[in-house]
Design an enzyme around this catalytic site. Structure first.
Site, PDB file in Angstrom:
ATOM      1  N   GLU A 155      63.004  31.315  35.065  1.00  4.50           N
ATOM      2  CA  GLU A 155      62.817  30.884  33.737  1.00  4.50           C
ATOM      3  C   GLU A 155      64.244  30.235  33.542  1.00  4.50           C
ATOM      4  O   GLU A 155      64.183  29.454  32.638  1.00  4.50           O
ATOM      5  CB  GLU A 155      62.751  32.211  32.746  1.00  4.50           C
ATOM      6  CG  GLU A 155      62.247  31.939  31.468  1.00  4.50           C
ATOM      7  CD  GLU A 155      61.737  33.361  30.722  1.00  4.50           C
ATOM      8  OE1 GLU A 155      60.549  33.000  30.448  1.00  4.50           O
ATOM      9  OE2 GLU A 155      62.652  33.912  30.383  1.00  4.50           O
ATOM     10  N   HIS A 175      54.316  43.557  57.103  1.00  2.62           N
ATOM     11  CA  HIS A 175      52.914  43.671  57.477  1.00  2.62           C
ATOM     12  C   HIS A 175      51.944  42.742  56.463  1.00  2.62           C
ATOM     13  O   HIS A 175      50.758  43.077  56.238  1.00  2.62           O
ATOM     14  CB  HIS A 175      52.373  45.077  57.612  1.00  2.62           C
ATOM     15  CG  HIS A 175      53.005  46.181  58.719  1.00  2.62           C
ATOM     16  ND1 HIS A 175      52.849  46.101  59.747  1.00  2.62           N
ATOM     17  CD2 HIS A 175      54.373  46.802  58.530  1.00  2.62           C
ATOM     18  CE1 HIS A 175      53.561  47.115  60.552  1.00  2.62           C
ATOM     19  NE2 HIS A 175      54.492  47.159  59.689  1.00  2.62           N
ATOM     20  N   LYS A 190      51.701  29.369  24.403  1.00  5.55           N
ATOM     21  CA  LYS A 190      51.787  29.982  23.283  1.00  5.55           C
ATOM     22  C   LYS A 190      51.287  29.527  22.159  1.00  5.55           C
ATOM     23  O   LYS A 190      50.375  29.860  21.327  1.00  5.55           O
ATOM     24  CB  LYS A 190      53.008  30.598  22.981  1.00  5.55           C
ATOM     25  CG  LYS A 190      53.718  31.361  24.046  1.00  5.55           C
ATOM     26  CD  LYS A 190      54.810  32.436  23.282  1.00  5.55           C
ATOM     27  CE  LYS A 190      55.966  31.680  23.250  1.00  5.55           C
ATOM     28  NZ  LYS A 190      57.035  32.588  22.817  1.00  5.55           N
TER      29      LYS A 190
END
Length: 549
Positions: free
Chosen positions: A355, A386, A514
């Site tokens: 950000e 793994h 947004k």
């Protein structure tokens, strides 16, 4: 701050020449040539944190040139500007002073001619009194019972930091049970409310503006749930507190403004855990441990602000990261803590870094023609071994990694910790030095195989090595140590943003989605087919309408 295109500096051009001449050098060769390489390329911070950067594709000359770059872009003046309260968040006209929140020296910090420290200290004192009251049981809910559960409702910086820190410091937690709700998906609040009792639950609503869509949607649902059971809106005042600056909206919600904890516009969301947003940290750990967290960060701030670049840990990590990002064309960095308590550490700095430095426009408003922030990711060891280490060892992408581990565990069960650390030490060695074709063949011969029998298998068992890593070994996870580690990464991000000539403290990239969501939401409340978007978005919305009917 100066606006300098880093690629036009003398140091950058020297680095390009240096890279061309040295890009094929091997770590095995560098270690063989210098038996003191570890001593030269490692440093110990306060006899508590060892940072080993010797397994990097660097020489003395590499570091000298990178440090020249830091000087040429005038990093020093940028550091001073931040600590002195200058408005380096230029696009929003704000100072950047998360460092003031943990300024344990109480040295005056001026913003617009006013010392911010009295207000910082007043809010800290208010947080302490509130925490002491809740933790001690003095604070009572509407039926006279003490608080047992705390639900923090926030998102982004109002969630990621408190979650990561309370998890990392679980050995220091008290009896309060912490819950965090962030996602606007109703599942998150619904599942959380199943686990708490309204009579003994305190909700913290963390939103600077008290208008954040996700946070306020969840807060209103929590309030409705609470009032439905408690039976009286007036009881909200005993079970909700606000971490906000919008007094009017907080009061309208039903929260007593005496239980509103303020912070300032010079506190960025992803740097806000040191502020009132850190309330769940202080409630979970006790205020003394929250202060120790601040102290650890303050000490790293002092190191960063006063130490020469040659010994400055955040600066060195930033420069080495830039070396891979801009010269080796590495696209990502992995943060790999060998400590289960730190399982959200990589996610926290995924936000902190991406950000901050995920920008393609420089400080002059021009599109950059060089790479800026990397992709940040990671999981705790040994789980990651793994899952994705295969690609790190034998894939085609260069992925610089930070390995972190505590020397001393909080849970000394059998030989768990030696086994964990054996893997921690082994992985950086394996990534650096690999396994040659000759070594693979020798292993097969020692096992009684002939080279003819295994010739087709040998290529698959060769490890090229030369994968760079930093190893960060700390004595034990404590609030002070975690504070230092967080501040270390914060300042690394800052340094890289300065060199890349971008603004690291705004986040305009989150706005467009947004805005469009706010436009689309009313369209979802109608049964009419939507035609106002592109064909893909129209098709998705209209299919949803058909399926939900």
């Amino acid at each position: 701050m100066k606006n300098i295109n880093p690629t036009q500096t003398k140091a950058w051009k020297a680095l390009e020449t240096h890279f061309a001449a040295n890009k094929d050098r091997q770590l095995s060769e560098l270690f063989a040539a210098d038996p003191a390489r570890f001593d030269k390329f490692s440093t110990t911070y306060k006899d508590n944190i060892l940072v080993d950067y010797s397994k990097n594709l660097i020489t003395d000359e590499t570091l000298d040139l990178l440090i020249d770059l830091a000087h040429e872009v005038d990093l020093r003046s940028a550091i001073d500007a931040m600590f002195n309260g200058e408005k380096i968040n230029h696009t929003e006209g704000r100072a950047v002073l998360h460092t003031a929140l943990r300024n344990r020296s109480n040295r005056p910090v001026m913003v617009d001619g006013k010392d911010v420290m009295p207000e910082v200290n007043a809010v800290l004192a208010k947080i302490k009194a509130f925490c002491d009251s809740v933790i001690s049981g003095e604070w009572k809910g509407y039926t006279g019972k003490a608080i047992q559960h705390v639900v923090n409702i926030g998102i982004g910086g109002s969630d990621l930091g408190p979650v990561m820190i309370t998890e990392a410091l679980r050995p220091f937690k008290n009896h309060l049970q912490m819950h965090f709700v962030s996602n606007v998906d109703g599942t998150h609040i619904a599942e959380t409310l199943k686990n708490v009792d309204p009579e003994t639950t305190l909700f913290l609503v963390a939103s600077k503006t008290f208008t954040t869509q996700e946070t306020m949607t969840n807060a209103l649902s929590a309030r409705d749930w609470f009032v439905n059971i408690a039976g009286d809106q007036a009881h909200v005042a005993k079970h909700f507190a606000a971490l906000s600056t919008n007094t009017k909206a907080v009061a309208e919600f039903g929260i007593d403004t005496a239980n509103m904890f303020e912070f300032w516009d010079w506190v960025g969301g992803r740097y806000s855990s040191w502020s009132a947003i850190g309330m769940p940290i202080a409630l979970s750990l006790g205020f003394e441990n929250f202060e120790a967290l601040l102290e650890g960060a303050f000490e790293m701030d002092t190191h960063f602000a006063t130490t020469s670049y040659e010994q400055n840990i955040p600066v060195l990590l930033a420069l080495i990261g830039l070396w891979y990002n801009n010269f080796y064309e590495a696209e990502s960095e992995a943060i790999l803590p060998y400590d289960q308590y730190m399982h959200r550490f990589a996610a926290y700095f995924q936000q902190g870094n991406m950000e901050s430095n995920g920008k393609y426009v420089d400080r002059n408003g021009n599109k950059v023609d060089y790479q800026t922030g990397p992709i940040i990711w990671g999981e705790p060891g040994t789980n990651g071994q793994h899952a994705f280490y295969q690609l790190m060892h034998q894939g085609t992408k260069l992925i610089p990694c930070d390995f972190l581990a505590p020397a001393i565990t909080h849970n000394p069960i059998g030989d768990h910790h030696p086994k964990l650390l054996a893997n921690f030490f082994a992985q950086t060695e394996a990534l650096a030095f690999g396994k040659s074709k000759e070594a693979v063949e020798a292993e097969f011969l020692a096992a009684g195989k002939t080279l003819e029998q295994v010739k087709d298998l040998v290529p698959f068992k060769v490890f090229e090595g030369n994968r760079p890593t930093n190893s960060i070994l700390f004595k034990q996870m404590t609030p002070q140590t975690l504070g230092a580690l967080i501040a270390m990464y914060e300042h690394k991000i800052f340094v890289q943003g300065i060199i890349w000539n971008i603004f690291s403290f705004d986040q305009w990239g989150v706005e467009l989605g947004k805005q469009l969501a706010n436009k689309i939401l009313p369209e979802l409340n109608s049964d009419a087919a939507v035609t106002s978007h592109d064909s893909s978005t129209n098709g998705l919305i209209n299919t949803w309408k058909a399926w939900k009917a």
